[in-house]
Design an enzyme around this catalytic site. Structure first.
Site, PDB file in Angstrom:
ATOM      1  N   LEU A 192      35.554  30.797  48.894  1.00 52.06           N
ATOM      2  CA  LEU A 192      35.994  31.386  47.241  1.00 52.06           C
ATOM      3  C   LEU A 192      35.750  32.891  47.447  1.00 52.06           C
ATOM      4  O   LEU A 192      34.914  33.498  47.693  1.00 52.06           O
ATOM      5  CB  LEU A 192      34.631  30.726  46.577  1.00 52.06           C
ATOM      6  CG  LEU A 192      35.007  30.007  45.162  1.00 52.06           C
ATOM      7  CD1 LEU A 192      36.112  29.255  45.627  1.00 52.06           C
ATOM      8  CD2 LEU A 192      33.694  29.759  44.640  1.00 52.06           C
ATOM      9  N   HIS A 239      32.970  27.825  40.681  1.00 54.40           N
ATOM     10  CA  HIS A 239      31.774  28.744  41.550  1.00 54.40           C
ATOM     11  C   HIS A 239      30.043  28.009  41.537  1.00 54.40           C
ATOM     12  O   HIS A 239      29.244  27.950  42.396  1.00 54.40           O
ATOM     13  CB  HIS A 239      31.636  30.200  41.310  1.00 54.40           C
ATOM     14  CG  HIS A 239      32.640  31.100  41.699  1.00 54.40           C
ATOM     15  ND1 HIS A 239      33.914  30.865  40.813  1.00 54.40           N
ATOM     16  CD2 HIS A 239      32.731  32.235  42.967  1.00 54.40           C
ATOM     17  CE1 HIS A 239      34.543  31.927  41.970  1.00 54.40           C
ATOM     18  NE2 HIS A 239      33.967  32.789  43.007  1.00 54.40           N
ATOM     19  N   HIS A 246      26.458  37.933  40.858  1.00 54.06           N
ATOM     20  CA  HIS A 246      26.517  36.617  40.322  1.00 54.06           C
ATOM     21  C   HIS A 246      25.756  35.579  41.601  1.00 54.06           C
ATOM     22  O   HIS A 246      25.726  35.431  42.610  1.00 54.06           O
ATOM     23  CB  HIS A 246      28.047  36.985  41.785  1.00 54.06           C
ATOM     24  CG  HIS A 246      28.312  37.800  42.806  1.00 54.06           C
ATOM     25  ND1 HIS A 246      27.838  37.162  43.932  1.00 54.06           N
ATOM     26  CD2 HIS A 246      29.372  37.943  43.423  1.00 54.06           C
ATOM     27  CE1 HIS A 246      28.099  38.247  44.215  1.00 54.06           C
ATOM     28  NE2 HIS A 246      28.988  38.519  44.281  1.00 54.06           N
ATOM     29  N   HIS A 276      37.598  42.447  39.228  1.00 53.97           N
ATOM     30  CA  HIS A 276      37.939  43.391  40.761  1.00 53.97           C
ATOM     31  C   HIS A 276      39.552  43.151  39.159  1.00 53.97           C
ATOM     32  O   HIS A 276      40.430  44.418  39.676  1.00 53.97           O
ATOM     33  CB  HIS A 276      38.028  42.466  41.434  1.00 53.97           C
ATOM     34  CG  HIS A 276      37.382  42.731  41.779  1.00 53.97           C
ATOM     35  ND1 HIS A 276      36.411  43.545  42.881  1.00 53.97           N
ATOM     36  CD2 HIS A 276      36.278  41.461  42.302  1.00 53.97           C
ATOM     37  CE1 HIS A 276      35.215  42.941  43.253  1.00 53.97           C
ATOM     38  NE2 HIS A 276      35.398  41.867  42.935  1.00 53.97           N
ATOM     39  N   ASP A 298      33.763  38.042  37.581  1.00 55.06           N
ATOM     40  CA  ASP A 298      34.862  38.049  39.063  1.00 55.06           C
ATOM     41  C   ASP A 298      35.976  38.207  39.149  1.00 55.06           C
ATOM     42  O   ASP A 298      36.610  37.820  40.144  1.00 55.06           O
ATOM     43  CB  ASP A 298      33.508  37.235  40.408  1.00 55.06           C
ATOM     44  CG  ASP A 298      33.697  37.708  41.339  1.00 55.06           C
ATOM     45  OD1 ASP A 298      34.029  39.356  41.876  1.00 55.06           O
ATOM     46  OD2 ASP A 298      33.536  37.314  42.127  1.00 55.06           O
ATOM     47  N   HIS A 325      31.827  42.444  35.308  1.00 56.09           N
ATOM     48  CA  HIS A 325      31.987  42.613  36.942  1.00 56.09           C
ATOM     49  C   HIS A 325      33.789  41.816  36.900  1.00 56.09           C
ATOM     50  O   HIS A 325      33.769  40.770  37.378  1.00 56.09           O
ATOM     51  CB  HIS A 325      31.022  41.379  37.723  1.00 56.09           C
ATOM     52  CG  HIS A 325      31.301  41.223  39.524  1.00 56.09           C
ATOM     53  ND1 HIS A 325      30.366  41.285  39.886  1.00 56.09           N
ATOM     54  CD2 HIS A 325      31.905  41.747  39.994  1.00 56.09           C
ATOM     55  CE1 HIS A 325      30.783  40.998  41.190  1.00 56.09           C
ATOM     56  NE2 HIS A 325      32.409  41.277  41.159  1.00 56.09           N
ATOM     57  N   GLY A 327      33.497  27.346  36.662  1.00 55.01           N
ATOM     58  CA  GLY A 327      33.463  26.136  36.500  1.00 55.01           C
ATOM     59  C   GLY A 327      33.597  25.745  37.716  1.00 55.01           C
ATOM     60  O   GLY A 327      34.188  24.967  38.499  1.00 55.01           O
ATOM     61  N   GLY A 369      36.371  34.687  44.761  1.00 55.47           N
ATOM     62  CA  GLY A 369      36.324  35.266  43.322  1.00 55.47           C
ATOM     63  C   GLY A 369      37.166  34.432  41.893  1.00 55.47           C
ATOM     64  O   GLY A 369      37.356  33.443  42.827  1.00 55.47           O
TER      65      GLY A 369
END
Length: 375
Positions: free
Chosen positions: A303, A247, A212, A57, A270, A55, A245, A305
Site C-alpha cells: 500500500l 489504510h 501515520h 504528497h 497521505d 501529510h 477507508g 499512500g
C-alpha cells in the site's frame, strides 16, 4: 462583513448557533451580541475552520518532491477547492539535492501565497531517516541514518519551513538527533521497527508526533508493546491517522481516538499524485505506483499512500463513528498545533485568518473561503 444564523464550530471545540464577523481577511467578533441587520443569513448552515493537511504528497498528477512550482501550485489549488485551506507537503526518501530543490519550491509558494490557493504553512520531511524493515513505499536506496547536520542544512536552506521531521528512533544516533532537532521543529516517530524502550526514549527526549499511526510500525503485542503504547502514554504526543477507508479498519480508527483522545489525534490524507486522477500508473519517489479502484499500490502490492483528500477522510471518520467535534478538531486545530501555526489558523477565533467552510450538516454542499474570500 457579518454572517448570521450559522452552526459554528467555535474555539471551545463545540458547535454554537450564532454569527461571526470577517474583516480584512481575518475573523472579527464570534458570537457577537449585536448583529447588523444586513448580515448574510446562512440559514442554519454548518461552518467549520478550513482543514489543514500536514501529510500530503500530491494530487492532480503532481508531487511535492518533483520540485516543480507549477505542480505545487496545482496541488494547492486542488486542496483549496476541496476545503483544505492550509497544508504541509510531505517529501519522500530522496537524495538531499532533490529535497533541497523541492523545499526551495515550497518556500516560493509560501512566500507568494497566491489567492484562491491553499496556504503552504510548512513541510513534513518524511525521510530519509527510516528503518529498512518498515520503509513501506519509501525508496530503500536513499535511506540514511539520522544526520542532524544534513537536516539543519535543508532546514536553513528553506528559511525554517520544515515544521515536522520524521525519524525511526532505533537507528544509530536517533535519540541524539531528536534532542537537537526538537529545538527547530516538531519531531515525529515514523517508518520504524522500534521496540517500546527506544520509542519511549525518543518521546522523553522531545519527539511529540507519530506519523501515520499503525502504518509502517510494529503492531501492539502484550509482551512487546512497541511504539504505539509508548506514544499513548506520553501526553505531549499527537498521532496522525490516514482515514481513507483503505489504510485503517473503522474499528481501529475508533480505537485510536479512544486511546489518544480527540485532543491528540490528527487526520491526514497521505495523498499521492494520483489523488483526483483516473486509475492508471503513476510515480512515487522513483517507484511506479498503480491506482485501481481508489487504492494505490507499488508493483509488489505494498500500500503506497492514499488517493483521498483530507475533507473526505474527515467525512469518513464521522461515518466510522468518531464524534463530529473530534473529527473536525483532528482536521483543523490539532494539525495547526503540530505545525506551530495555531495562532494563525485552525479555529474560528478573533484575529485568525478567515479560512472557513460553509456546508450542510452532512458536509455536502461545500463552499470554501480563504482569507474571507469565497473560491
Amino acid at each position: 462583513m457579518f454572517y448570521k444564523n450559522a452552526r459554528i464550530f467555535c474555539s471551545d471545540f463545540q458547535f454554537h448557533t450564532g454569527a461571526f464577523e470577517v474583516k480584512d481577511g481575518k475573523f472579527g467578533a464570534v458570537l457577537p451580541q449585536n448583529v447588523p441587520e444586513d448580515a448574510v443569513d446562512l440559514q442554519g448552515a454548518t461552518v467549520i475552520p478550513g482543514l489543514i493537511d500536514v501529510h500530503n504528497h500530491g494530487n492532480s498528477g503532481a508531487d511535492f518532491s518533483d520540485g516543480d512550482y507549477a505542480g505545487l501550485k496545482k496541488m494547492a489549488k486542488y486542496l483549496a477547492e476541496n476545503g483544505i485551506t492550509s497544508f504541509a507537503p510531505a517529501s519522500m526518501t530522496l537524495p538531499y539535492d532533490v529535497l533541497e530543490k523541492a523545499f526551495a519550491t515550497a518556500r516560493t509558494l509560501a512566500d507568494e501565497a497566491p489567492e484562491g490557493h491553499s496556504r503552504l504553512m510548512g513541510i513534513q520531511m518524511e525521510g530519509p531517516y527510516f528503518s529498512m524493515k518498515k520503509k513501506g513505499a519509501q525508496n530503500g536506496e536513499y535511506l540514511k541514518t539520522p544526520d542532524f547536520d544534513g537536516f539543519k542544512a535543508l532546514y536553513e536552506g528553506c528559511g525554517g519551513l520544515v515544521r515536522i521531521v520524521d525519524v525511526a528512533p532505533e537507528l544509530p544516533g536517533a535519540i541524539e538527533f531528536v534532542a537537537k532537532a526538537k529545538d527547530f521543529c516538531t519531531v515525529s516517530v515514523a517508518h520504524t521497527d522500534s521496540d517500546y524502550d527506544h520509542a519511549k526514549q525518543a518521546f522523553e527526549n522531545g519527539a511529540t508526533h507519530l506519523t501515520h499511526l499503525y502504518n509502517a510500525m510494529p503492531g501492539i503485542h502484550h509482551r512487546n508493546p512497541g511504539v504505539i503504547p509508548a506514544a499513548a502514554e506520553n501526553p505531549h504526543v499527537r498521532a496522525e491517522l490516514i482515514c481513507d477507508g483503505m489504510h485503517i479498519h473503522p474499528a481501529s480508527v475508533r480505537l485510536a481516538f479512544s486511546i489518544f483522545g480527540g485532543e491528540r489525534m490528527i487526520l491526514v490524507s497521505d495523498a499521492l499524485r494520483c489523488c483526483g486522477m483516473p486509475d492508471g500508473e503513476y510515480e512515487l519517489g522513483g517507484q511506479p505506483v498503480f491506482l485501481a479502484g481508489g487504492v494505490a499500490k507499488l508493483a509488489d502490492g505494498t500500500l503506497a499512500g492514499s488517493a483521498t483528500n483530507l475533507y473526505d477522510c474527515m467525512k469518513n471518520a464521522i461515518l466510522f463513528g468518531i464524534p463530529e467535534e473530534d473529527a473536525v478538531r483532528a482536521s483543523t486545530f490539532n494539525p495547526a498545533c503540530s505545525l506551530g501555526v495555531q495562532d494563525q489558523v485552525g479555529s474560528i477565533a478573533p484575529g485568525k485568518l478567515a479560512d472557513f467552510i460553509v456546508c450542510r450538516s452532512d458536509y455536502t454542499g461545500r463552499r470554501v473561503f480563504v482569507g474571507g474570500k469565497e473560491i
